[in-house]
Design an enzyme around this catalytic site. Structure first.
Site, PDB file in Angstrom:
ATOM      1  N   THR A 184      83.573 -53.479 -29.119  1.00  0.00           N
ATOM      2  CA  THR A 184      82.194 -53.031 -29.164  1.00  0.00           C
ATOM      3  C   THR A 184      81.386 -53.957 -30.065  1.00  0.00           C
ATOM      4  OG1 THR A 184      80.774 -51.110 -29.638  1.00  0.00           O
ATOM      5  CG2 THR A 184      82.655 -51.441 -31.086  1.00  0.00           C
ATOM      6  N   CYS A 185      80.074 -53.870 -29.986  1.00  0.00           N
ATOM      7  CA  CYS A 185      79.200 -54.709 -30.821  1.00  0.00           C
ATOM      8  C   CYS A 185      77.829 -54.050 -30.846  1.00  0.00           C
ATOM      9  CB  CYS A 185      79.151 -56.141 -30.291  1.00  0.00           C
ATOM     10  SG  CYS A 185      78.571 -56.281 -28.577  1.00  0.00           S
ATOM     11  N   GLY A 186      76.761 -54.838 -30.792  1.00  0.00           N
ATOM     12  CA  GLY A 186      75.428 -54.268 -30.777  1.00  0.00           C
ATOM     13  C   GLY A 186      74.995 -53.799 -29.400  1.00  0.00           C
ATOM     14  N   GLY A 217      77.064 -54.987 -26.327  1.00  0.00           N
ATOM     15  CA  GLY A 217      78.062 -55.387 -25.343  1.00  0.00           C
ATOM     16  C   GLY A 217      78.107 -56.860 -25.028  1.00  0.00           C
ATOM     17  N   TRP A 258      76.748 -50.282 -29.850  1.00  0.00           N
ATOM     18  CA  TRP A 258      75.979 -49.592 -30.881  1.00  0.00           C
ATOM     19  C   TRP A 258      74.571 -49.226 -30.424  1.00  0.00           C
ATOM     20  CZ3 TRP A 258      78.104 -47.003 -34.457  1.00  0.00           C
ATOM     21  CH2 TRP A 258      77.335 -46.451 -35.476  1.00  0.00           C
TER      22      TRP A 258
END
Length: 282
Positions: A240-242, A244, A269
């Site tokens: 996961t990240c901000g 994708g 996120w």
């Protein structure tokens, strides 16, 4: 001599130069920039791109009905979009970005998500291409449309419900590619309206940890850094990240070590941090 029979997840600029005249090699610029930078990948593409390349729009090849940034489209929409870029069913797709590895892994992941395994990322991106003497073209792309068939692979993606269910099941390890400050909730999120912190029980591995400047680190170094973050093989990781994008760099890194048991949380996120009905740890 380059291997023309398989698609490594990562190819060099030298490989691309040697394979450049092959009719089955299709090059795509998948550069994307955060809105706050006020940079536009499509505009920059027309100012200089690898000859014959087309522009893969991360924001454009997305679900038009979602309020979240660049969520994946349907298989039919993906097939139509990349077919219009000149990608055929049997082609070897090479994705690159203007700033090295950059955002190219997002396009690489999307092709794999939709069943196309002959896809690679150009190590070092556009800088590696020009450093090796590669020329650039200017102006818009002129691809010849091809027939492309997409088959959705659910093993490559997780949604909100799956990540929420994993809070209790704990069968997968959520790995967050954002900076340490964003993960801890001490750094302001670049997108307004999002809470600070991280998904409970997730671990942090900033995507830059797997990079050596514009290139990916060697597989043995990637393996060591992934294992140091807890990605050791006991549980399949969900990256996961901000929004994708940088999560896909972690997916690429793990793939380069020989592991293929991973998925990406597409909403990341932007989804989790924007909701009040899911828990957040900081």
């Amino acid at each position: 001599m380059p291997d023309h029979t398989s698609a490594s997840p990562l190819v060099s600029a030298e490989w691309l130069r040697d394979a450049f005249e092959r009719p089955d090699v299709v090059v795509l610029d998948a550069s994307w920039h955060m809105p706050a930078t006020r940079r536009d990948g499509a505009t920059e593409f027309e100012l200089g791109h690898i000859p014959g390349a087309a522009f893969f729009s991360i924001d454009g090849i997305a679900d038009p009905d979602s309020t979240l940034p660049h969520m994946v489209p349907t298989a039919e929409a993906f097939a139509a979009a990349v077919g219009a870029l000149g990608v055929g069913a049997g082609d070897h797709v090479v994705c690159y970005a203007t700033e090295g590895i950059g955002t190219a892994p997002r396009a690489w992941w999307m092709f794999r998500l939709f069943g196309h395994e002959r896809v690679s990322v150009l190590d070092g991106g556009l800088p590696a291409w020009t450093a090796g003497g590669g020329t650039l073209d200017k102006g818009p792309a002129r691809p010849r449309p091809r027939a492309f068939q997409a088959t959705f692979n659910p093993a490559r993606i997780r949604d909100l419900a799956a990540v929420r269910a994993n809070l209790e099941a704990a069968t997968e390890l959520v790995v967050d590619a954002r900076s340490a400050g964003r993960f801890a909730g001490t750094e302001t999120e670049p997108r307004p309206g999002l809470r600070g912190g991280h998904i409970p029980e997730s671990v942090n591995l900033p995507y830059q940890t797997l990079l050596d400047g514009p290139r990916m680190l060697a597989p043995e170094v990637l393996r060591a850094r992934l294992e140091a973050a807890g990605v050791a093989g006991d549980r399949p990781p969900v990256f996961t990240c901000g929004s994708g994008v940088s999560a896909c760099t972690l997916a690429l890194g793990l793939t380069l070590t020989g592991r293929d048991d991973w998925a990406v949380y597409d909403g990341s996120w932007s989804e989790w941090g924007g909701r009040e009905d899911v828990p957040v740890t900081s």
